[in-house]
Design a protein around this motif. Structure first.
Motif, mmCIF file in Angstrom:
data_model
loop_
_atom_site.group_PDB
_atom_site.id
_atom_site.type_symbol
_atom_site.label_atom_id
_atom_site.label_comp_id
_atom_site.label_asym_id
_atom_site.label_seq_id
_atom_site.Cartn_x
_atom_site.Cartn_y
_atom_site.Cartn_z
ATOM 1 N N VAL A 15 0.859 -1.189 0.000
ATOM 2 C CA VAL A 15 0.000 0.000 0.000
ATOM 3 C C VAL A 15 0.888 1.229 0.000
ATOM 4 C CG1 VAL A 15 -1.830 1.269 1.175
ATOM 5 C CG2 VAL A 15 -1.778 -1.238 1.304
ATOM 6 N N SER A 16 0.762 2.057 -1.026
ATOM 7 C CA SER A 16 1.496 3.320 -1.054
ATOM 8 C C SER A 16 0.649 4.416 -0.422
ATOM 9 C CB SER A 16 1.859 3.702 -2.493
ATOM 10 O OG SER A 16 0.696 3.977 -3.261
ATOM 11 N N GLY A 23 -4.868 5.677 2.489
ATOM 12 C CA GLY A 23 -3.824 4.654 2.493
ATOM 13 C C GLY A 23 -3.709 3.946 3.830
ATOM 14 N N ALA A 24 -3.745 4.714 4.922
ATOM 15 C CA ALA A 24 -3.662 4.111 6.252
ATOM 16 C C ALA A 24 -4.867 3.225 6.516
ATOM 17 C CB ALA A 24 -3.562 5.204 7.317
ATOM 18 N N ALA A 25 -6.051 3.704 6.144
ATOM 19 C CA ALA A 25 -7.267 2.917 6.360
ATOM 20 C C ALA A 25 -7.249 1.635 5.533
ATOM 21 C CB ALA A 25 -8.495 3.754 6.024
ATOM 22 N N VAL A 26 -6.746 1.710 4.317
ATOM 23 C CA VAL A 26 -6.645 0.525 3.462
ATOM 24 C C VAL A 26 -5.700 -0.498 4.093
ATOM 25 C CG1 VAL A 26 -5.743 -0.328 1.255
ATOM 26 C CG2 VAL A 26 -7.271 1.655 1.306
ATOM 27 N N ALA A 27 -4.557 -0.037 4.588
ATOM 28 C CA ALA A 27 -3.606 -0.962 5.211
ATOM 29 C C ALA A 27 -4.234 -1.680 6.400
ATOM 30 C CB ALA A 27 -2.357 -0.196 5.648
ATOM 31 N N VAL A 28 -4.964 -0.935 7.227
ATOM 32 C CA VAL A 28 -5.619 -1.543 8.405
ATOM 33 C C VAL A 28 -6.680 -2.553 7.976
ATOM 34 C CG1 VAL A 28 -7.141 -1.062 10.363
ATOM 35 C CG2 VAL A 28 -5.148 0.393 9.939
ATOM 36 N N ALA A 29 -7.497 -2.179 6.991
ATOM 37 C CA ALA A 29 -8.566 -3.073 6.539
ATOM 38 C C ALA A 29 -8.002 -4.362 5.946
ATOM 39 C CB ALA A 29 -9.443 -2.357 5.520
ATOM 40 N N LEU A 30 -6.964 -4.248 5.148
ATOM 41 C CA LEU A 30 -6.357 -5.432 4.554
ATOM 42 C C LEU A 30 -5.752 -6.333 5.633
ATOM 43 C CD1 LEU A 30 -4.622 -3.893 1.410
ATOM 44 C CD2 LEU A 30 -6.573 -5.448 1.408
ATOM 45 N N ALA A 31 -5.073 -5.721 6.595
ATOM 46 C CA ALA A 31 -4.461 -6.506 7.669
ATOM 47 C C ALA A 31 -5.526 -7.235 8.481
ATOM 48 C CB ALA A 31 -3.623 -5.600 8.563
ATOM 49 N N ARG A 32 -6.622 -6.561 8.779
ATOM 50 C CA ARG A 32 -7.700 -7.200 9.538
ATOM 51 C C ARG A 32 -8.316 -8.366 8.766
ATOM 52 N NH1 ARG A 32 -10.669 -1.725 11.902
ATOM 53 N NH2 ARG A 32 -9.259 -1.423 13.680
ATOM 54 N N ALA A 33 -8.256 -8.272 7.437
ATOM 55 C CA ALA A 33 -8.800 -9.353 6.603
ATOM 56 C C ALA A 33 -7.796 -10.484 6.399
ATOM 57 C CB ALA A 33 -9.229 -8.792 5.250
ATOM 58 N N GLY A 34 -6.616 -10.365 7.005
ATOM 59 C CA GLY A 34 -5.638 -11.441 6.948
ATOM 60 C C GLY A 34 -4.494 -11.253 5.982
ATOM 61 N N HIS A 35 -4.426 -10.096 5.328
ATOM 62 C CA HIS A 35 -3.319 -9.837 4.403
ATOM 63 C C HIS A 35 -2.099 -9.325 5.169
ATOM 64 C CE1 HIS A 35 -5.711 -9.948 0.598
ATOM 65 N NE2 HIS A 35 -6.694 -9.585 1.392
ATOM 66 N N PRO A 36 -0.926 -9.934 5.002
ATOM 67 C CA PRO A 36 0.292 -9.274 5.466
ATOM 68 C C PRO A 36 0.488 -8.008 4.627
ATOM 69 C CG PRO A 36 0.663 -11.599 4.948
ATOM 70 C CD PRO A 36 -0.658 -11.233 4.376
ATOM 71 N N VAL A 37 0.772 -6.886 5.271
ATOM 72 C CA VAL A 37 0.766 -5.600 4.573
ATOM 73 C C VAL A 37 2.097 -4.881 4.723
ATOM 74 C CG1 VAL A 37 -0.385 -3.378 4.343
ATOM 75 C CG2 VAL A 37 -1.708 -5.383 4.999
ATOM 76 N N ALA A 38 2.591 -4.325 3.600
ATOM 77 C CA ALA A 38 3.733 -3.429 3.617
ATOM 78 C C ALA A 38 3.214 -2.013 3.448
ATOM 79 C CB ALA A 38 4.709 -3.773 2.497
ATOM 80 N N LEU A 39 3.470 -1.169 4.437
ATOM 81 C CA LEU A 39 3.021 0.210 4.422
ATOM 82 C C LEU A 39 4.165 1.084 3.920
ATOM 83 C CD1 LEU A 39 1.699 -1.342 7.033
ATOM 84 C CD2 LEU A 39 0.837 0.931 7.576
ATOM 85 N N GLY A 60 -0.131 -8.899 10.348
ATOM 86 C CA GLY A 60 1.244 -8.848 9.863
ATOM 87 C C GLY A 60 1.479 -7.562 9.101
ATOM 88 N N ALA A 61 2.513 -6.818 9.461
ATOM 89 C CA ALA A 61 2.763 -5.533 8.799
ATOM 90 C C ALA A 61 4.217 -5.122 8.941
ATOM 91 C CB ALA A 61 1.863 -4.442 9.383
ATOM 92 N N VAL A 62 4.741 -4.508 7.889
ATOM 93 C CA VAL A 62 6.052 -3.872 7.929
ATOM 94 C C VAL A 62 5.886 -2.464 7.373
ATOM 95 C CG1 VAL A 62 7.388 -5.995 7.712
ATOM 96 C CG2 VAL A 62 6.704 -4.758 5.650
ATOM 97 N N ALA A 63 6.684 -1.547 7.877
ATOM 98 C CA ALA A 63 6.673 -0.163 7.409
ATOM 99 C C ALA A 63 8.003 0.135 6.744
ATOM 100 C CB ALA A 63 6.433 0.793 8.574
ATOM 101 N N SER A 75 12.122 0.678 -5.935
ATOM 102 C CA SER A 75 12.801 -0.618 -6.003
ATOM 103 C C SER A 75 13.129 -1.144 -4.612
ATOM 104 C CB SER A 75 14.087 -0.499 -6.829
ATOM 105 O OG SER A 75 13.792 -0.190 -8.167
ATOM 106 N N PHE A 76 13.620 -0.263 -3.751
ATOM 107 C CA PHE A 76 13.949 -0.650 -2.377
ATOM 108 C C PHE A 76 12.695 -1.104 -1.643
ATOM 109 C CE2 PHE A 76 14.224 0.430 2.131
ATOM 110 C CZ PHE A 76 15.369 -0.246 2.510
ATOM 111 N N PHE A 77 11.611 -0.347 -1.782
ATOM 112 C CA PHE A 77 10.362 -0.685 -1.094
ATOM 113 C C PHE A 77 9.863 -2.062 -1.502
ATOM 114 C CE2 PHE A 77 5.639 -0.593 -1.366
ATOM 115 C CZ PHE A 77 5.358 -0.555 -0.004
ATOM 116 N N VAL A 78 9.807 -2.332 -2.789
ATOM 117 C CA VAL A 78 9.288 -3.614 -3.265
ATOM 118 C C VAL A 78 10.191 -4.754 -2.824
ATOM 119 C CG1 VAL A 78 8.765 -4.988 -5.321
ATOM 120 C CG2 VAL A 78 8.078 -2.582 -5.215
ATOM 121 N N SER A 79 11.503 -4.567 -2.961
ATOM 122 C CA SER A 79 12.450 -5.616 -2.593
ATOM 123 C C SER A 79 12.367 -5.955 -1.107
ATOM 124 C CB SER A 79 13.876 -5.179 -2.950
ATOM 125 O OG SER A 79 14.824 -6.112 -2.489
#
Length: 262
Positions: A15-16, A23-39, A60-63, A75-79
Motif C-alpha cells: 500500500v502506497s 492509504g492508512a485505512a486501506v492498510a488496516v482493513a487489509l491486515a484485519r482481513a488477513g493480508h500481510p501488509v507493507a506500508l 502482519g505488517a512492515v513499514a 525498487s527498495f520498497f518492493v524488494s
C-alpha cells in the motif's frame, strides 16, 4: 473450460501513501482481513507506528520508506517488502496529494510535480511488481483515482489532469493483463475526509468549497470516511477469482431528510 484456481490463503499486499488518510485505512482493513501488509510512504516513522498497532492486534505488517517519485525508492520498497512478507499478491496505489490552484495560474513545474506524484509515481510502483504477478498468473492491482475523472472540480486542475491520465493506462493495462490472472481495477472515491487538503489555508479551502457549491458539485455536506474507501478496496480484492471489478465509484450518502413530503 479450465477452472481458475482460487486465491492463495496468504496474499501479501503493498500500500502506497499509507501514512494517513485512505492509504492508512486501506492498510488496516487489509491486515484485519488477513493480508500481510507493507506500508509505504515518505513519512516512514508514522507508517511504523501504524504497523506496530497492526502487529499488536495480531496482523502482519512492515513499514518502509517510499517516495514514489524515485525509481530507487520504489525498487527498495518492493524488494524489502517481498523479502519480509513474500511475493506480492495485491497492490493498492494511494500515494497522492492535491495542491489547490486554478489550472491557468499553475506554473509548469508545480503542474509537473503533481503529475510526478499522482501519475508517474503510480506507474513506477505498478511496473515494479506487475510483471512478476503476471508470471505467477494471479494478483490484484487497485488504482485509487477520484471522481474528478467524471466530475472535474475547479481549483484542482493539476490533480484532475493526473487522475484522468492515470485511468488511461489503467484501462490499457486491464486489457494487456487479460488472461494472465492479474486483475487491474479502478476505484474512484468521492469527497473524503482525509489528510488531503488539511494543510490548505482556511481562505483557500473556503473558496474551493464555494466553487463546488456554485457548480453543483456539493449537493450536501457529507464526506466519505477513509474506512469507507478501504471497505471498497477490500471488496474489490476479495472478489473470487473468475470475477473482476473493473471500475467502482464510491460517494458519500446524503443525510436523511428530516421530513419527506410524498
Amino acid at each position: 473450460m479450465p477452472r481458475v484456481p482460487p486465491h492463495p490463503e496468504r496474499r501479501p499486499a503493498l500500500v502506497s501513501g499509507a501514512s494517513s488518510g485512505i492509504g492508512a485505512a486501506v492498510a488496516v482493513a487489509l491486515a484485519r482481513a488477513g493480508h500481510p501488509v507493507a506500508l509505504g510512504a515518505r513519512r516512514a516513522a508514522v507508517c511504523e507506528e501504524l504497523a506496530a498497532r497492526i502487529r499488536a492486534g495480531g496482523g502482519g505488517a512492515v513499514a518502509l520508506p517510499l517516495d514514489v517519485t524515485s525509481d530507487g525508492s520504489v525498487s527498495f520498497f518492493v524488494s524489502e517488502a517481498e523479502q519480509a512478507l513474500g511475493e506480492t499478491e495485491v497492490v493498492v496505489t494511494c500515494a497522492g496529494e492535491v495542491t489547490p490552484g486554478n489550472a491557468y495560474e499553475t506554473s509548469t513545474p508545480a503542474f509537473e510535480a503533481q503529475l510526478q506524484l499522482d501519475l508517474l509515481g503510480t506507474q513506477r510502483l505498478v511496473a515494479a511488481v506487475a510483471p512478476a504477478m503476471a508470471a505467477r498468473r494471479r494478483g490484484d492491482i487497485v488504482f485509487v483515482t477520484s471522481d474528478v475523472v467524471r466530475l472535474p472540480r475547479p481549483r484542482m486542475g493539476a490533480y484532475v489532469a493526473a487522475k484522468n491520465a492515470l485511468e488511461g493506462p489503467a484501462g490499457a493495462m486491464r486489457m494487456e493483463l487479460e488472461g494472465t490472472g492479474v486483475r487491474a481495477s479502478v476505484l474512484r472515491p468521492g469527497p473524503t475526509l482525509s489528510g488531503m487538503g488539511s494543510t490548505w489555508p482556511v481562505e483557500v479551502l473556503r473558496k474551493v468549497l464555494d466553487d463546488w457549491t456554485r457548480f453543483g458539485l456539493a449537493r450536501h455536506d457529507r464526506f466519505l470516511k477513509p474506512r469507507d474507501v478501504a471497505a471498497a478496496v477490500l471488496a474489490v480484492v476479495s472478489m473470487p477469482r473468475g470475477a473482476h471489478v473493473t471500475l467502482l465509484e464510491i460517494e458519500p450518502e446524503a443525510p436523511l431528510n428530516e421530513e419527506r413530503n410524498d
